[in-house]
Design an enzyme around this catalytic site. Structure first.
Site, PDB file in Angstrom:
ATOM      1  N   GLU A  41     -23.788  22.056 -22.174  1.00 63.43           N
ATOM      2  CA  GLU A  41     -24.872  22.442 -21.274  1.00 63.43           C
ATOM      3  C   GLU A  41     -25.551  21.186 -20.735  1.00 63.43           C
ATOM      4  O   GLU A  41     -25.881  20.278 -21.492  1.00 63.43           O
ATOM      5  CB  GLU A  41     -25.874  23.323 -22.021  1.00 63.43           C
ATOM      6  CG  GLU A  41     -27.221  23.517 -21.366  1.00 63.43           C
ATOM      7  CD  GLU A  41     -27.137  24.127 -19.974  1.00 63.43           C
ATOM      8  OE1 GLU A  41     -27.896  23.673 -19.100  1.00 63.43           O
ATOM      9  OE2 GLU A  41     -26.311  25.039 -19.765  1.00 63.43           O
ATOM     10  N   TYR A 223     -40.036  45.361 -11.878  1.00 65.02           N
ATOM     11  CA  TYR A 223     -39.886  46.170 -13.088  1.00 65.02           C
ATOM     12  C   TYR A 223     -40.680  45.505 -14.205  1.00 65.02           C
ATOM     13  O   TYR A 223     -40.922  44.299 -14.203  1.00 65.02           O
ATOM     14  CB  TYR A 223     -38.415  46.327 -13.489  1.00 65.02           C
ATOM     15  CG  TYR A 223     -37.613  45.051 -13.525  1.00 65.02           C
ATOM     16  CD1 TYR A 223     -37.560  44.248 -14.663  1.00 65.02           C
ATOM     17  CD2 TYR A 223     -36.886  44.640 -12.414  1.00 65.02           C
ATOM     18  CE1 TYR A 223     -36.809  43.080 -14.694  1.00 65.02           C
ATOM     19  CE2 TYR A 223     -36.135  43.475 -12.432  1.00 65.02           C
ATOM     20  CZ  TYR A 223     -36.098  42.702 -13.571  1.00 65.02           C
ATOM     21  OH  TYR A 223     -35.360  41.546 -13.588  1.00 65.02           O
ATOM     22  N   ASP A 303     -21.378  33.426 -12.141  1.00 67.80           N
ATOM     23  CA  ASP A 303     -21.728  33.019 -10.789  1.00 67.80           C
ATOM     24  C   ASP A 303     -20.787  31.973 -10.221  1.00 67.80           C
ATOM     25  O   ASP A 303     -20.652  31.858  -9.001  1.00 67.80           O
ATOM     26  CB  ASP A 303     -23.163  32.474 -10.759  1.00 67.80           C
ATOM     27  CG  ASP A 303     -24.211  33.569 -10.788  1.00 67.80           C
ATOM     28  OD1 ASP A 303     -23.843  34.752 -10.649  1.00 67.80           O
ATOM     29  OD2 ASP A 303     -25.403  33.250 -10.947  1.00 67.80           O
TER      30      ASP A 303
END
Length: 419
Positions: A41, A223, A303
């Protein structure tokens, strides 16, 4: 969980680029089969970009299978309903029960959740407990050497892997190596977003519902999130600017620019937009459909392969599907686990995932047009839009009903079911 019998072999060295939702889910799913992934990462600490995520049944059933159901439920809100509203009058155009009456769980055998991305990250990262996670590793280059991949990072580290999985997002380094170019493009739309304490929204009807407010060239989705449903995540999308000149996702805005696309809208919408200072807009980028998701010993997920407009809320969900699919196919590799087996696995993975994700990508574009329908389209077009929204469960239930693990297992056993 102890390794399954299929894990009793020379396991491939698996390097995952990107420690986001997909990378962490993949590592957990592989561990269930006694396989280990090493995650690289680029950030110095795990921190998801963005405010929140909506998890539908096609993802929550997989997270529950990984043993994360209770931890996820504790930090999530299950919306009462899904409501489509006229953005100016606030009138209900269509509504469907979600938590109410247990309707969604009864239909899809898994819950629908709103959760803060940071909380989801903690659930996934906590389950992984740092196993095989290397922070501060930004990929600089990759190269195939025989049947192995050589990875070079900006911090000077160099490693080899039998398989590299690119979960490094829309601007993926791994994708550029696979495709030979950059397949990301600006959608022509942008968004304002934030998480607002519920107490700052006195005008909001049905505060625990997931709601779309529709209007000319704009819409607002929101939401409730959190274990106490005490905050609301909103995502307000507008057409434009026509071009995106920033080399980042974000661009600064002038004072009150965030309100320009919502003039004359319902007070609850304006209240939400103004609840937090807005100084920037998010450009919405997508990947063009890829002809190939893999090259050599590298393959894409999430993605990096199929970034889509967020109007079905499926970015994170399809990424979780990708992770589960890869884990199941890798677990079924023959004991030798050679180059030919990896090639076959990657072709099968692309075959399973490509059509479904492309279909959702196209549908998200079509939904953008419906949500932003201008008044000049005329009353008949608006009535057709409203009728389309009233058919939402029939038209889009297939997205939520999908079972990634079952599909992958069937394919691994020689079945032909794909998406």
């Amino acid at each position: 969980m102890p390794p399954t019998p299929s894990a009793a072999r020379r396991a491939p060295r698996i390097a995952v680029i990107g420690g986001g939702i997909g990378g962490l889910t993949l590592a957990l799913a592989l561990r269930r089969h006694g396989l280990r992934a090493v995650i690289y990462e680029q950030a110095a600490e795990l921190a998801e970009i963005g405010a929140a995520v909506a998890l539908s049944a096609n993802a929550t059933r997989e997270l529950e299978r990984l043993g994360l159901g209770a931890a996820l439920a504790a930090v999530s809100t299950e919306p009462t309903e899904l409501i489509f509203r006229d953005g100016r009058s606030g009138a209900r155009v269509a509504a469907f029960p979600v938590r109410d009456g247990g309707a969604y769980r009864e239909r899809f055998a898994a819950p629908y959740y709103g959760v803060h991305r940071a909380d989801l990250q903690k659930v996934l990262g906590g389950a992984l407990a740092g196993e095989g996670l290397h922070l501060g590793h930004r990929l600089a280059a990759l190269d195939q050497r025989g049947d192995a991949m050589a990875l070079t990072f900006e911090n000077g580290a160099e490693v080899e892997a039998d398989l590299v999985i690119g979960g490094d997002g829309v601007r993926s380094v791994v994708r550029r190596w696979i495709t030979g170019g950059d397949k990301v493009r600006y959608s022509g739309t942008s968004a304002f977003r934030g998480v607002v304490p519920m107490g700052l929204l006195p005008s909001l009807p049905d505060p625990q519902a997931i709601q779309f407010w529709m209007g000319p060239e704009a819409h607002l989705l929101h939401y409730a999130i959190g274990g106490e449903a005490d905050s609301v995540n909103f995502f307000a999308v507008v057409e434009g600017p026509e071009t995106w000149t920033s080399d980042r996702w974000l661009a600064g805005i002038a004072r009150a620019e965030h309100r320009a696309g919502f003039a004359g809208w319902h007070p609850a919408v304006i209240e939400m937009l103004d609840a937090l200072p807005q100084s920037q807009r998010w450009g919405l980028f997508v990947t063009d459909p890829l002809r190939r998701w893999h090259r050599g010993r590298a393959v894409l997920m999430g993605d990096s392969a199929h970034a889509m407009l967020p109007h079905h809320g499926q970015g994170a969900n399809t990424t979780i599907e990708d992770a589960v699919t890869l884990a199941e196919l890798l677990a079924e590799l023959p004991a030798a686990g050679g180059a030919c087996d990896l090639d076959r696995m990657m072709r099968r993975y692309q075959g399973l995932r490509q059509r479904r994700t492309r279909t959702i990508q196209r549908s998200a574009w079509a939904t953008n047009r419906l949500l932003h329908l201008p008044d000049t389209a005329g009353p008949e077009a608006l009535a057709r839009r409203d009728a389309r929204m009233a058919r939402f469960p029939e038209d889009f239930g297939w997205i939520h009903a999908f079972d990634a693990r079952a599909t992958a297992l069937e394919a691994a056993a020689g079945g032909s079911r794909a998406a």
